[in-house]
Scaffold this active site. Structure first.
Site, short mmCIF file in Angstrom:
data_model
loop_
_atom_site.label_atom_id
_atom_site.label_comp_id
_atom_site.label_asym_id
_atom_site.label_seq_id
_atom_site.Cartn_x
_atom_site.Cartn_y
_atom_site.Cartn_z
N SER A 278 -21.29 7.54 -17.95
CA SER A 278 -21.84 8.03 -19.23
C SER A 278 -22.38 9.45 -19.09
CB SER A 278 -22.94 7.10 -19.75
OG SER A 278 -22.45 5.79 -19.93
N LYS B 179 -18.23 12.95 -20.35
CA LYS B 179 -16.88 13.50 -20.21
C LYS B 179 -16.16 13.56 -21.56
CE LYS B 179 -15.35 10.35 -17.44
NZ LYS B 179 -16.56 9.49 -17.46
N ASP C 91 -14.19 7.00 -27.52
CA ASP C 91 -14.02 8.44 -27.28
C ASP C 91 -12.92 9.03 -28.15
OD1 ASP C 91 -15.98 9.36 -25.46
OD2 ASP C 91 -14.97 8.36 -23.80
N GLU D 265 -8.83 12.81 -20.19
CA GLU D 265 -10.11 12.33 -19.66
C GLU D 265 -9.87 11.08 -18.83
OE1 GLU D 265 -14.24 10.11 -21.04
OE2 GLU D 265 -12.90 10.92 -22.58
N ASP E 245 -15.29 5.25 -7.75
CA ASP E 245 -15.00 3.88 -8.16
C ASP E 245 -13.61 3.49 -7.69
OD1 ASP E 245 -17.39 3.94 -9.49
OD2 ASP E 245 -16.52 4.17 -11.49
N ILE E 246 -13.48 2.28 -7.18
CA ILE E 246 -12.18 1.83 -6.70
C ILE E 246 -11.16 1.73 -7.83
CG2 ILE E 246 -12.72 -0.65 -6.91
CD1 ILE E 246 -11.16 -1.04 -4.27
N GLY F 91 -17.80 -6.86 -38.22
CA GLY F 91 -18.17 -7.77 -37.14
C GLY F 91 -17.29 -8.99 -37.18
N CYS G 37 -15.76 -3.96 -44.20
CA CYS G 37 -15.02 -5.07 -43.58
C CYS G 37 -15.77 -6.39 -43.77
CB CYS G 37 -14.74 -4.76 -42.12
SG CYS G 37 -13.45 -5.80 -41.40
N HIS H 162 -12.07 0.21 -43.02
CA HIS H 162 -13.12 0.93 -42.29
C HIS H 162 -13.06 2.42 -42.63
CE1 HIS H 162 -14.51 -2.28 -39.49
NE2 HIS H 162 -13.28 -2.75 -39.68
N GLU I 31 -15.19 4.63 -42.19
CA GLU I 31 -15.89 5.47 -41.20
C GLU I 31 -14.93 6.13 -40.22
OE1 GLU I 31 -16.28 1.16 -39.52
OE2 GLU I 31 -16.10 2.18 -41.46
#
Length: 558
Positions: free
Chosen positions: A14, A17, A71, A141, A148-149, A354, A381, A507, A509
């Site tokens: 977080s 990026k 993102d 990105e 991290d593996i 939701g 929704c 939606h 938004e």
């Protein structure tokens, strides 16, 4: 030839990026370069569609119906460029594709391995974005944190990528944290040095360092990072915390990020035009009024679960020269407490989407409160479905009215499963997803806001208004202000005589932008501002009346 910028992150997750990638896209576009942004996510889920909002945050839906990482919403809002399913890649989707090829015999009996088969598939996804959209620059990105593996196959793939397309066609950008240590009274570069060392061990030398910090970098820090990380001083970029994410492109422009990157790519620097963006940020930072809006949801403990809703409210706030303060209200709390306890004093109520029965009755109570008190309401929704249930129970007096999703035994399922969903078994990627047309009803509040007959909006749902109840709802005063072009599906409802009561099955938004707020959110915020003024005037008048009564001398009659 298309150029490529790879954005990795180090030290902590977080780190920002996505905002750096989106901001860089904005800076390139301001120089008249076409841009596309790709997110490589290292989790094994095929997409985030079935992931818990508490773990992943919002699922962002694209025009072509892809369920993607939040993102991609940042990418669209910053660059004003629509993304598609090509712009979202996960480890799960990579392995699924490779295994399908193996099952078909595409590998001619060869042993399928991470190198070269998985890495080749990753590189193919990157090339696919470049081929299909033909942008000047693709920004990629890489999710997760270096070390991290899960990220190793992606890092190996992008290491190979530069060798294959040419050194001057690729830039490696590393976003890292420069922490302030209070006890020492200074900022520390060691975490960044170790992160770069980890990248180098994989074979990647970053060309640009973007240093996230909570205060200006101390003198000499850029030179120190340059020396230890082998990056030119001009390519050590400060990214200080900002009051709004929309300030970040302007901050990075001042630091010279775009110019340095373009020089590394052998592209003409060009003069940027950020005048409109600067105006937007200035408007955000100097509002003349404030309103408080309640967001009644199931996942309010993690605000990222409603990221696009929050951003859309912010876009409308810019256009109305106001600031929207959000009161986060858990729908479950409204099931046990009075609505007034949680909603008193707000100027508007939003009930977003939701899934599942938890908190539904609380959402219904919030909608009833908005209707009774003439508080501006916007349902999205599930918010629309709950408004249908509220009307059915309290106005149409349909006993135990509910959605078939929440109560399969309901005698009045006013919300029912879409016919095409009847035989669907799998959960992932099987809903009604993506952009669909909606025909608006003339002489409605919705039509007045959109100012056009047919609009296109993004959907993500399995359930719809049950048309068996349409006549009854219309008879009791319900207004259906938007349907599918064939009139079969109810997409928008509104209530006449209410300051603002609109709910949508889609939606809105997802299509709101800082420079072009969505018409429904703009109408909602305007109505909330008006309600706030009326409410304030009413309180002042009441106070004057009370003071007058208290100061009136009593007269004895006798």
């Amino acid at each position: 030839m298309t150029k490529f910028v790879f954005v990795t992150g180090g030290v902590v997750s977080s780190i920002g990026k996505g905002i750096v990638a989106a901001s860089l896209g904005r800076l390139f576009k301001s120089r008249d370069y076409s841009v596309s942004i790709l997110k490589l996510d290292p989790y094994i889920n095929v997409d985030p569609g079935t992931m818990s909002p508490f773990q992943h945050g919002e699922v962002f839906v694209t025009d072509d119906g892809a369920e993607t990482d939040l993102d991609l919403g940042h990418y669209e809002r910053f660059t004003d460029t629509p993304m598609s399913r090509l712009n979202s890649v996960t480890t799960g989707s990579i392995y699924q594709a490779v295994i399908n090829k193996e099952r078909r015999g595409d590998y001619m009996g060869g042993t399928v391995q991470v190198i070269p088969h998985i890495t080749n598939e990753i590189k193919e996804r990157i090339h696919r974005v470049a081929k299909n959209t033909n942008p000047d620059i693709v920004i990629i990105e890489i999710g997760g944190t270096v070390g991290d593996i899960e990220s190793l196959p992606f890092l190996e793939a992008i290491r190979q990528f530069r060798k294959e397309v040419g050194r001057n066609n690729v830039v490696y950008m590393h976003v890292t944290l420069i922490p302030w240590i209070p006890a020492a009274g200074e900022m520390k570069t060691k975490p960044t040095q170790h992160s770069v060392k980890e990248l180098r061990s994989i074979g990647i030398q970053p060309d640009v360092l973007v240093c996230r910090c909570d205060r200006p970098l101390q003198p000499g820090l850029k030179e120190k990072l340059s020396a230890f990380c082998d990056v030119p001083v001009a390519s050590v970029i400060m990214s200080q915390d900002a009051s709004t994410i929309y300030q970040v492109p302007l901050n990075l422009e001042e630091e010279g990020l775009a110019q340095q990157t373009l020089e590394l790519l052998n592209l003409e620097p060009r003069q940027p035009d950020l005048s409109q963006w600067r105006t937007l940020v200035q408007q955000m930072q100097s509002p003349s009024k404030q309103i408080e809006v309640a967001l009644v949801g199931k996942y309010v403990q993690l605000s990222d679960a409603y990221l696009s809703v929050v951003e859309a409210l912010g876009h409308a706030a810019i256009a109305t020269n106001s600031v929207v303060k959000i009161r986060w209200v858990s729908a479950e709390d409204l099931e046990n407490d009075s609505a007034e306890q949680h909603l008193e004093g707000v100027s508007g109520i939003v009930v977003p989407g939701g899934f599942g029965v938890r908190g539904v009755d609380g959402k219904v109570r919030a909608i009833e409160y908005a209707r009774h008190h003439n508080i501006p309401f916007l349902g999205l929704c599930m918010g629309m479905q709950c408004s249908v249930i509220e009307w059915a129970r309290n106005i149409a007096h349909l006993e135990k009215a509910n959605s078939a999703e929440f109560d399969r035994e309901s005698p009045n399922p006013v919300i029912n499963l879409l016919p095409e969903q009847q035989d669907v078994v799998d959960l992932g990627g099987t809903m009604r997803l993506g952009l669909y047309p909606c025909r608006l009803t003339p002489d409605t509040q919705t039509f007045a806001l959109y100012k056009q007959e047919v609009v296109y909006e993004r959907h993500r749902h399995r359930y719809e208004f049950n048309n068996a109840y349409r006549s009854l709802f219309l008879e009791t005063g319900y207004v259906i202000s938007g349907t599918s072009p064939d009139g079969r599906l109810v997409e928008i409802i509104e209530l006449p005589g209410h300051p603002f009561f609109i709910a949508t099955q889609f939606h809105p938004e997802f299509r709101s932008r800082p420079s072009t707020p969505h018409p429904l959110f703009l109408g909602f915020v305007k109505a909330s501002v008006d309600y706030n003024h009326v409410s304030l005037d009413s309180k002042i008048q009441t106070h004057i009346e009370l003071v007058t009564e208290e100061n009136t001398p009593s007269i004895a009659l006798g």
